[in-house]
Design a protein around this motif. Structure first.
Motif, PDB file in Angstrom:
ATOM      1  N   MET A 225      -7.869 -15.170  10.605  1.00  9.26           N
ATOM      2  CA  MET A 225      -7.188 -14.267  11.522  1.00  9.26           C
ATOM      3  C   MET A 225      -7.929 -12.938  11.553  1.00  9.26           C
ATOM      4  SD  MET A 225      -3.128 -13.304  11.654  1.00  9.26           S
ATOM      5  CE  MET A 225      -3.153 -12.422  10.086  1.00  9.26           C
ATOM      6  N   GLU A 226      -8.289 -12.475  12.732  1.00  7.34           N
ATOM      7  CA  GLU A 226      -9.101 -11.275  12.858  1.00  7.34           C
ATOM      8  C   GLU A 226      -8.356 -10.029  12.392  1.00  7.34           C
ATOM      9  OE1 GLU A 226     -10.513 -10.957  16.834  1.00  7.34           O
ATOM     10  OE2 GLU A 226     -11.695 -12.811  16.750  1.00  7.34           O
ATOM     11  N   ASP A 227      -7.117  -9.880  12.805  1.00  8.18           N
ATOM     12  CA  ASP A 227      -6.367  -8.665  12.506  1.00  8.18           C
ATOM     13  C   ASP A 227      -5.336  -8.910  11.410  1.00  8.18           C
ATOM     14  OD1 ASP A 227      -7.749  -7.341  14.561  1.00  8.18           O
ATOM     15  OD2 ASP A 227      -6.312  -8.065  16.056  1.00  8.18           O
ATOM     16  N   ASP A 228      -5.204  -7.942  10.519  1.00 11.25           N
ATOM     17  CA  ASP A 228      -4.157  -7.999   9.499  1.00 11.25           C
ATOM     18  C   ASP A 228      -2.810  -7.605  10.115  1.00 11.25           C
ATOM     19  OD1 ASP A 228      -6.186  -8.596   7.762  1.00 11.25           O
ATOM     20  OD2 ASP A 228      -6.381  -6.535   7.006  1.00 11.25           O
ATOM     21  N   ILE A 229      -1.741  -8.031   9.461  1.00  9.86           N
ATOM     22  CA  ILE A 229      -0.394  -7.678   9.908  1.00  9.86           C
ATOM     23  C   ILE A 229       0.154  -6.599   8.980  1.00  9.86           C
ATOM     24  CG2 ILE A 229       1.958  -8.505  10.248  1.00  9.86           C
ATOM     25  CD1 ILE A 229       0.855 -11.206  10.938  1.00  9.86           C
ATOM     26  N   PHE A 230       0.495  -5.454   9.562  1.00 14.14           N
ATOM     27  CA  PHE A 230       1.011  -4.328   8.800  1.00 14.14           C
ATOM     28  C   PHE A 230       2.504  -4.179   9.100  1.00 14.14           C
ATOM     29  CE2 PHE A 230      -3.449  -3.565   9.648  1.00 14.14           C
ATOM     30  CZ  PHE A 230      -3.945  -3.176   8.412  1.00 14.14           C
ATOM     31  N   THR A 231       3.302  -4.098   8.056  1.00 14.51           N
ATOM     32  CA  THR A 231       4.744  -3.908   8.209  1.00 14.51           C
ATOM     33  C   THR A 231       5.145  -2.650   7.465  1.00 14.51           C
ATOM     34  OG1 THR A 231       5.024  -6.317   8.267  1.00 14.51           O
ATOM     35  CG2 THR A 231       7.000  -4.975   7.988  1.00 14.51           C
ATOM     36  N   LYS A 232       5.583  -1.653   8.224  1.00 15.69           N
ATOM     37  CA  LYS A 232       5.946  -0.365   7.646  1.00 15.69           C
ATOM     38  C   LYS A 232       7.305  -0.472   6.965  1.00 15.69           C
ATOM     39  CE  LYS A 232       4.624   4.035   7.352  1.00 15.69           C
ATOM     40  NZ  LYS A 232       3.312   4.454   6.839  1.00 15.69           N
TER      41      LYS A 232
ATOM     42  N   ARG B 178       5.986   6.140   3.215  1.00 17.46           N
ATOM     43  CA  ARG B 178       4.564   6.168   2.834  1.00 17.46           C
ATOM     44  C   ARG B 178       4.052   4.792   2.426  1.00 17.46           C
ATOM     45  NH1 ARG B 178       4.436  10.792  -1.655  1.00 17.46           N
ATOM     46  NH2 ARG B 178       2.182  10.299  -1.576  1.00 17.46           N
ATOM     47  N   TYR B 179       4.967   3.832   2.346  1.00 24.25           N
ATOM     48  CA  TYR B 179       4.599   2.490   1.898  1.00 24.25           C
ATOM     49  C   TYR B 179       4.555   1.524   3.078  1.00 24.25           C
ATOM     50  CZ  TYR B 179       5.671   4.202  -2.810  1.00 24.25           C
ATOM     51  OH  TYR B 179       5.699   4.911  -3.988  1.00 24.25           O
ATOM     52  N   ASP B 180       3.645   0.564   3.000  1.00 27.92           N
ATOM     53  CA  ASP B 180       3.626  -0.517   3.975  1.00 27.92           C
ATOM     54  C   ASP B 180       3.108  -1.788   3.318  1.00 27.92           C
ATOM     55  OD1 ASP B 180       0.980   0.078   3.669  1.00 27.92           O
ATOM     56  OD2 ASP B 180       0.520   0.260   5.783  1.00 27.92           O
ATOM     57  N   CYS B 181       3.412  -2.918   3.945  1.00 26.06           N
ATOM     58  CA  CYS B 181       3.013  -4.238   3.435  1.00 26.06           C
ATOM     59  C   CYS B 181       1.911  -4.791   4.333  1.00 26.06           C
ATOM     60  CB  CYS B 181       4.225  -5.167   3.419  1.00 26.06           C
ATOM     61  SG  CYS B 181       3.832  -6.882   2.984  1.00 26.06           S
ATOM     62  N   VAL B 182       0.894  -5.378   3.724  1.00 19.93           N
ATOM     63  CA  VAL B 182      -0.240  -5.921   4.472  1.00 19.93           C
ATOM     64  C   VAL B 182      -0.332  -7.423   4.218  1.00 19.93           C
ATOM     65  CG1 VAL B 182      -2.724  -5.798   4.879  1.00 19.93           C
ATOM     66  CG2 VAL B 182      -1.466  -3.739   4.201  1.00 19.93           C
TER      67      VAL B 182
ATOM     68  N   ARG C 287       0.838  -1.195   0.000  1.00 21.83           N
ATOM     69  CA  ARG C 287       0.000   0.000   0.000  1.00 21.83           C
ATOM     70  C   ARG C 287       0.883   1.260   0.000  1.00 21.83           C
ATOM     71  NH1 ARG C 287      -4.185  -0.080   4.850  1.00 21.83           N
ATOM     72  NH2 ARG C 287      -2.203   0.351   5.907  1.00 21.83           N
ATOM     73  N   LYS C 288       0.316   2.317  -0.550  1.00 22.42           N
ATOM     74  CA  LYS C 288       0.942   3.633  -0.473  1.00 22.42           C
ATOM     75  C   LYS C 288      -0.099   4.606   0.068  1.00 22.42           C
ATOM     76  CE  LYS C 288       3.019   7.347  -3.209  1.00 22.42           C
ATOM     77  NZ  LYS C 288       3.374   7.807  -4.569  1.00 22.42           N
ATOM     78  N   ASP C 289       0.199   5.201   1.195  1.00 25.91           N
ATOM     79  CA  ASP C 289      -0.740   6.113   1.872  1.00 25.91           C
ATOM     80  C   ASP C 289      -2.085   5.433   2.121  1.00 25.91           C
ATOM     81  OD1 ASP C 289       1.208   8.097   1.780  1.00 25.91           O
ATOM     82  OD2 ASP C 289       0.502   8.876  -0.154  1.00 25.91           O
ATOM     83  N   GLY C 290      -2.044   4.134   2.416  1.00 25.24           N
ATOM     84  CA  GLY C 290      -3.268   3.401   2.724  1.00 25.24           C
ATOM     85  C   GLY C 290      -4.013   2.851   1.533  1.00 25.24           C
ATOM     86  N   GLU C 291      -3.551   3.151   0.318  1.00 23.03           N
ATOM     87  CA  GLU C 291      -4.201   2.671  -0.898  1.00 23.03           C
ATOM     88  C   GLU C 291      -3.425   1.484  -1.475  1.00 23.03           C
ATOM     89  OE1 GLU C 291      -7.049   3.673  -2.148  1.00 23.03           O
ATOM     90  OE2 GLU C 291      -7.351   5.233  -0.615  1.00 23.03           O
ATOM     91  N   GLU C 292      -4.146   0.420  -1.832  1.00 28.02           N
ATOM     92  CA  GLU C 292      -3.495  -0.773  -2.371  1.00 28.02           C
ATOM     93  C   GLU C 292      -2.855  -0.486  -3.724  1.00 28.02           C
ATOM     94  OE1 GLU C 292      -4.585  -5.410  -3.636  1.00 28.02           O
ATOM     95  OE2 GLU C 292      -6.057  -4.162  -2.583  1.00 28.02           O
TER      96      GLU C 292
END
Length: 231
Positions: A172-179, A162-166, A121-126
């Motif tokens: 699994m209830e929660d996604d894993i976010f890696t900045k 501004r980028y992160d990996c989802v 994602r970039k700024d929350g957008e896939e």
């Protein structure tokens, strides 16, 4: 096609034995009545012939109600650790790059089952462009791993934050976010450090060995000298 079903609660067993031709059912064995069913008119002659073969019917019945369920239970027991395995979260998710000019890779491993998704994602957008999504691959312990590469060759380093990996895993209830850090870990640097450490340990080992060997030789020389002096 033939096979069997076994209900582990009621212990009820059921079996199937059927033949087809040109993609359609031709003749089917009815285990309950111990007779053959002819869905097609062309199979009626075969039905009458096989209905009169009592030895063959007894053989099919024995296989479908005795032998096949035994094998089914055996294979179920063999695969119990995999078939009855519960869902597990990803054990390790990280971001790295092979070199400063290589794409940045997001990697997740140790998860189960293999129903998972990963995206950048970039700024929350896939993101869909400049992303190379790898296949889900098995690990030696039965879990799975996957990765997604992102090409940042045209992106200034100050914009990397501004980028992160989802990573999403079924169940699994929660996604894993890696900045994405401004300075991702480079594999070649880690490898060089590991090699350097091994070389350093080897050199230290040789020096220690030589030192101990020299001390033993000195002690031996002293003993020889003392013995010569004594005689």
């Amino acid at each position: 096609m033939f096979g069997c079903e076994w209900d582990d609660e009621t212990e009820e067993v059921n079996g199937i034995r059927q033949d087809g031709y040109d993609g359609e059912d031709f003749i089917v064995f009815d285990l309950k009545t111990e007779t053959w069913i002819a869905p097609k008119q062309q199979a009626v002659i075969t039905k009458h012939k096989w209905d009169n073969n009592k030895a063959q019917i007894a053989q099919y019945k024995h296989y479908l109600t005795q032998i096949c369920p035994e094998w089914l239970k055996k294979y179920l027991n063999y695969g119990r650790s995999s078939l009855l395995r519960t869902e597990t979260h990803s054990q390790f998710t990280h971001i790295f790059s092979h070199s400063p000019s290589s794409p940045v890779s997001c990697h997740a491993t140790g998860f189960y089952p293999d129903r998972a998704m990963m995206f950048w994602r970039k700024d929350g957008e896939e993101l869909h462009e400049d992303v190379d999504l790898g296949e889900i691959l098995p690990n030696h312990d039965g879990s799975f791993q996957m990765s997604a590469d992102l090409d940042l060759s045209s992106v200034p380093a100050e914009d990397w934050r501004r980028y992160d990996c989802v990573f999403q895993l079924s169940g699994m209830e929660d996604d894993i976010f890696t900045k994405l850090d401004k300075n991702p870990v480079y594999i070649y640097i880690i490898a060089a450090v590991v090699v350097l450490a091994l070389v350093l340990l080897a050199v230290i080992g040789v020096l220690v060995y030589r030192k101990k060997k020299g001390e033993r030789l000195k002690q031996k020389d002293c003993l020889i000298s003392f013995s010569v002096f004594r005689f």
